[in-house]
Design an enzyme around this catalytic site. Structure first.
Site, PDB file in Angstrom:
ATOM      1  N   ASP A  20     -10.546  12.817 -12.232  1.00 18.84           N
ATOM      2  CA  ASP A  20     -10.881  11.519 -12.803  1.00 18.84           C
ATOM      3  C   ASP A  20      -9.892  11.189 -13.927  1.00 18.84           C
ATOM      4  OD1 ASP A  20     -12.074   9.207 -13.630  1.00 18.84           O
ATOM      5  OD2 ASP A  20     -13.871  10.167 -14.447  1.00 18.84           O
TER       6      ASP A  20
ATOM      7  N   ARG B  93     -14.485  -2.420  -4.872  1.00 19.40           N
ATOM      8  CA  ARG B  93     -13.290  -2.784  -5.622  1.00 19.40           C
ATOM      9  C   ARG B  93     -12.483  -3.792  -4.802  1.00 19.40           C
ATOM     10  NH1 ARG B  93     -12.017   0.986  -9.644  1.00 19.40           N
ATOM     11  NH2 ARG B  93      -9.794   0.505  -9.513  1.00 19.40           N
TER      12      ARG B  93
ATOM     13  N   ASP C 251     -13.558  16.861  -8.804  1.00 19.53           N
ATOM     14  CA  ASP C 251     -13.341  15.426  -8.917  1.00 19.53           C
ATOM     15  C   ASP C 251     -12.270  15.181  -9.976  1.00 19.53           C
ATOM     16  OD1 ASP C 251     -13.463  12.691  -9.102  1.00 19.53           O
ATOM     17  OD2 ASP C 251     -15.467  12.619  -9.993  1.00 19.53           O
TER      18      ASP C 251
ATOM     19  N   HIS D  19      17.785 -21.557  -7.478  1.00 21.27           N
ATOM     20  CA  HIS D  19      17.821 -22.673  -6.531  1.00 21.27           C
ATOM     21  C   HIS D  19      19.215 -23.298  -6.546  1.00 21.27           C
ATOM     22  CE1 HIS D  19      15.643 -26.625  -5.148  1.00 21.27           C
ATOM     23  NE2 HIS D  19      16.620 -26.265  -4.328  1.00 21.27           N
TER      24      HIS D  19
ATOM     25  N   LYS E  13      -2.684 -26.268  15.138  1.00 21.93           N
ATOM     26  CA  LYS E  13      -2.661 -25.722  16.502  1.00 21.93           C
ATOM     27  C   LYS E  13      -1.496 -26.370  17.233  1.00 21.93           C
ATOM     28  CE  LYS E  13      -5.541 -24.687  20.493  1.00 21.93           C
ATOM     29  NZ  LYS E  13      -4.442 -24.814  21.457  1.00 21.93           N
TER      30      LYS E  13
ATOM     31  N   GLY F  94      -9.015   8.011  -8.550  1.00 22.26           N
ATOM     32  CA  GLY F  94      -8.844   9.456  -8.549  1.00 22.26           C
ATOM     33  C   GLY F  94      -8.743  10.064  -7.170  1.00 22.26           C
TER      34      GLY F  94
ATOM     35  N   GLY G 175     -11.132   6.379  -3.424  1.00 24.94           N
ATOM     36  CA  GLY G 175     -11.264   4.953  -3.143  1.00 24.94           C
ATOM     37  C   GLY G 175     -11.134   4.128  -4.403  1.00 24.94           C
TER      38      GLY G 175
ATOM     39  N   GLU H 254      -2.517 -31.537  18.312  1.00 20.30           N
ATOM     40  CA  GLU H 254      -3.503 -31.026  19.255  1.00 20.30           C
ATOM     41  C   GLU H 254      -4.789 -30.598  18.569  1.00 20.30           C
ATOM     42  OE1 GLU H 254      -4.131 -27.571  22.663  1.00 20.30           O
ATOM     43  OE2 GLU H 254      -2.283 -27.628  21.516  1.00 20.30           O
TER      44      GLU H 254
END
Length: 833
Positions: free
Chosen positions: A669, A775, A667, A34, A238, A705, A702, A372
């Protein structure tokens, strides 16, 4: 209460600093460099819903022998951790600010529970000694804040020290790294208005590549009456101005109105400032003219268009396209976070900030300031070009309505030029109907200018049939002008009571002017209300689906609701159903959201709806028959989601051929190993199969893996398919013995990627393609092209908020998986088996 001192020191109509925000997930820290009256570093730790703050004149040090003075200052709001820009002269802390470092932290002794860790941190500060571990870009390892005591010590004086001589300690001056970790700018470059130089590519990975839209129809909000407070909604002021989509291109900036008009010349200062971005972008916002207190005035904007006088400001609130990526499908809260960072700093462009979950309070504040109204927007919503949506709501302090000017009346009582405007509105059938007349709200200069324009549009007859009765003789005009009218209420005959002229809407198309009515059932039900008030009956495929708790938050980190999950599956139904149809479903239910209690549910003998298809399957392990539900249509799909099935888990085989799976799956994993290694293993699986002439199709799990599917065409038994997967896994393991494992026990495959071929057993299930996973972020199991399986791939970038945009771009990559299967004998021969 904790932010009273912060708010008292600032005038938010002038300074771009944020006002609120709330955190989730791991506790955050930020260090901001800063350059105010003196250059210093602001060290901030999230706790108690705010950022506890210390000013460190010399900045942090990695040397445990250095004890850096840290003066405790006022608490700052959570959103301040992303603030980077210029605090204008005359304001508290005036000067330029960069995000020098940021990341997460944990107090020493943390358990991983956010609430407990937050309490532990607050206790440390209260006791005057807090030890913590930082996980940042520049600062890592153990640090401590220690309150100074003694007669010579100032009341708010602390020491910031590197508490442990760990692997991150050293004598290197870390403050020599002087650039922002967010925008790669120095404080001097921010002060000079330098544009953002770098955006991390991984941040845009979830946004599909594509050209800038050719048409610029903005998303529209539904009118609502009763404000509400919900944690998964953002609330903005708004603004009273012209809606403008700003197209920042390589050849300059164009400002498009809602009616597709070009306002680049009229609002040239805004365009010139946005040109400083220097990266193609499409930004949504509102152009206003504000007074010294920052209050916008629509009439002052009208005068600005004539005279060029007034304080012009473009309040930017959304980012729809950036650097060749369509960001419109990203959650709103993510789009706004990107936008805040990317905006140039200057007098004409400002970020339109928001508060979270405090709609009623913000509306009350807007009313007190003469503004508004307030906008309410779902935090997780996508942007809907050209559509009015209940994901965006508007609450007005006073009623306003656009109206078409169809004529004027003769003046009386000493007024010049005209007495009142005669107004009309298009009804649902497209017919122009009478809406009243307005004779107040005009400034003297407006009377003359507006009368001249009306005379140019004069016509002999009224455009409204039957012709309305007026108090004074009337003159009729072509229905080409749109007026903004403020009024108290609608009369029984459809006229506005006590109408006051606000200004002409040059940016609106008269044919689009219809009566605004509050949308029905737009406000989410509060948690304390009757649960039945948050329910609905949907008619789908000829069946009635009772939907409950639509506004229950299922994904707390993102604010996504059960209703949004239902909407996703309704939209994705045509794409996902071919991979669910005729397959027994193993239900994994999360009735309270992804962090609530969850359970598996297979047997629906007594609970499935009469109209839903089921299949009785004998379970050897349970020694009984189970009634599985089959997801044959959208009605069944939404029924399952309403039960709390965040994800869909179908069998690998279909009814009629339950002993012969449609595919073989490998799969991948990972067990305590990075995703980069998963990608390496996946590419090796691909190489092994390609060498054998075997087609394969990858998708993200998802989660952590990858799944690799090989079409089998329901030609082989589960045992044959499982053995084939075992052979493939063995060949891959032989090539990558250091990072792969065929061991089923997690304890025996630490730091390895498990090549799980046992998913090819009867009754095993995996998340279907396009299925959401329970998740944070609502990731989706997303089909991939092999060209995408490269370093840098991130499964979490494919979510229920952007997968439809991806489908529009690449199509359904999964279709071949349920097509003709491979020849297993030839495949085994190719593998050398």
């Amino acid at each position: 209460m904790a932010l009273e001192e912060y708010q008292a020191k600032r005038t938010f109509e002038v300074t771009p600093e944020p006002t609120g925000g709330a955190g989730s997930g791991p506790l955050r820290f930020v260090v901001q460099k800063h350059d105010a009256s003196r250059l210093h570093y602001d060290f901030r730790l999230e706790m108690g819903g705010v950022l506890k703050s210390w000013a460190v004149p010399k900045g942090p040090s990695l040397n445990p022998h250095d004890k850096r003075l840290a003066m405790m200052t006022e608490d700052h709001p959570y959103d301040y951790r992303t603030f980077e820009g210029i605090i204008p002269k005359g304001n508290y802390g005036a000067g330029s600010v960069i995000v020098w470092d940021e990341g997460t932290y944990e107090p020493l002794g943390a358990t991983g529970d956010r609430e407990s860790d937050d309490k532990l941190a607050r206790q440390g500060v209260h006791q005057g000694h807090l030890t913590f571990i930082l996980h940042g870009h520049k600062l890592n390892g153990e640090f401590a804040l220690v309150k100074m005591h003694g007669e010579q010590a100032e009341e708010n004086a602390w020491l910031l020290v590197k508490a442990e001589k760990d692997e991150f300690a050293g004598e290197t001056d870390v403050t020599a790294q002087d650039r922002s970790v967010v925008t790669q700018r120095t404080v001097a470059e921010v002060a000079a208005g330098a544009p953002v130089q770098v955006v991390a590519l991984e941040e845009l990975a979830a946004a599909p590549a594509g050209p800038m839209p050719e048409e610029f129809a903005p998303m529209l909000a539904s009118l609502a009456e009763q404000p509400f407070d919900q944690a998964d909604w953002l609330y903005e002021i708004k603004w009273d101005g012209y809606r403008i989509l700003a197209e920042v291109g390589t050849k300059g900036v164009k400002l498009h109105s809602r009616g597709q008009q070009d306002y680049t010349r009229e609002f040239a200062p805004v365009a010139e400032e946005l040109a400083g971005l220097q990266i193609p972008a499409l930004i949504d916002g509102e152009v206003c003219v504000v007074d010294d207190a920052g209050r916008p005035s629509f009439q002052d904007l009208q005068q600005y268009l004539k005279t060029g006088r007034g304080s012009l400001v473009y309040y930017a609130f959304d980012l729809l396209h950036f650097d060749g990526h369509d960001t419109s499908a990203l959650p709103l809260v993510e789009r706004k976070a990107l936008l805040r960072r990317l905006l140039p700093t200057g007098p004409y462009v400002k970020f339109s900030d928001h508060v979270v979950g405090q709609g009623a309070a913000l509306l009350a504040s807007a009313r007190g300031q003469g503004l508004e109204g307030v906008m309410a927007k779902r935090a997780g919503s996508a942007y809907a070009f050209g559509r009015r949506s209940q994901d965006w709501l508007k609450f007005k302090v006073k009623r306003r309505q656009e109206a078409v000017v169809v004529g004027w009346t003769e003046p009386r009582a000493g007024r010049q030029y005209f007495g009142a405007l005669v107004l009309g509105i298009y009804d649902d059938a497209g017919k122009l109907v009478y809406a009243g007349h307005s004779g107040s709200g005009f400034r003297d200069a407006e009377l003359q200018d507006l009368h001249a324009r009306l005379e140019q549009l004069a016509q002999a007859t009224c455009s409204i049939d039957p012709e309305p009765k007026t108090n004074e003789p009337a003159h009729w005009v072509k229905p080409e002008l749109v007026a903004e009218i403020e009024f108290t209420e609608w009369t029984e005959d459809g006229s506005m009571r006590h109408p006051i002229f606000v200004g002409l809407r040059e940016d609106k198309n008269p044919r689009e002017v219809t009566r605004e009515r509050p949308a029905e059932s737009v406000a989410p039900a509060a948690a304390s209300e009757d649960p039945e008030s948050d329910s609905a009956v949907l008619e789908v495929n000829g069946h009635e689906i009772q939907v409950t708790h639509r506004h229950k938050v299922f994904f707390p980190e993102n604010g996504y609701t059960k209703g949004q999950l239902l909407d996703y599956y309704a939209e994705i139904a045509p794409t996902i159903l071919p991979y669910l149809c005729d397959r027994p479903e193993s239900l994994h239910r999360f009735p309270g959201g992804i962090h609530g209690q969850n359970f598996y549910h297979k047997d629906l003998t007594d609970t499935a709806p009469d109209w839903a298809a089921t299949q009785v399957v004998h379970s050897d392990s349970e020694e009984r028959d189970l009634t599985y539900i089959l997801c044959q249509d959208e009605a069944t799909l939404l029924y399952l989601v309403n039960l709390g099935c965040v994800e869909l888990n179908p069998w690998n085989s279909r009814v009629g051929q339950l002993e012969r799976p449609d595919w073989c799956v490998i799969d991948l994993d990972p067990e305590d190993i990075g995703f980069e290694q998963v990608v390496t293993v996946a590419r090796t699986v691909h190489e092994v199969l390609e060498e054998a002439g075997v087609r394969s199709y990858p998708k993200t799990s998802g989660a952590t893996g990858l799944h690799i599917y090989i079409p089998m065409g329901a030609r082989y038994s589960y045992d044959q398919v499982r053995d084939f997967g075992h052979i493939v896994g063995g060949l891959v393991h032989a090539r990558l013995p250091e990072i792969t494992s065929l061991e089923r026990s997690p304890s025996k495959r630490q730091k390895r990627v498990y090549l799980d071929y046992l998913q090819n057993r009867r009754g095993q299930t995996l998340a279907a393609p396009y299925s959401v996973r329970p998740r944070p972020g609502a990731p989706v199991s997303a089909p991939l092209d092999w060209a995408e399986v490269q370093p840098g791939l991130r499964p979490e970038h494919f979510t229920m908020m952007n997968i439809q945009a991806r489908l529009a771009s690449v199509g359904d990559l999964w279709a071949p998986v349920i097509g003709e299967g491979i020849d297993l004998a030839k495949a085994l021969e190719g593998l050398g088996g």
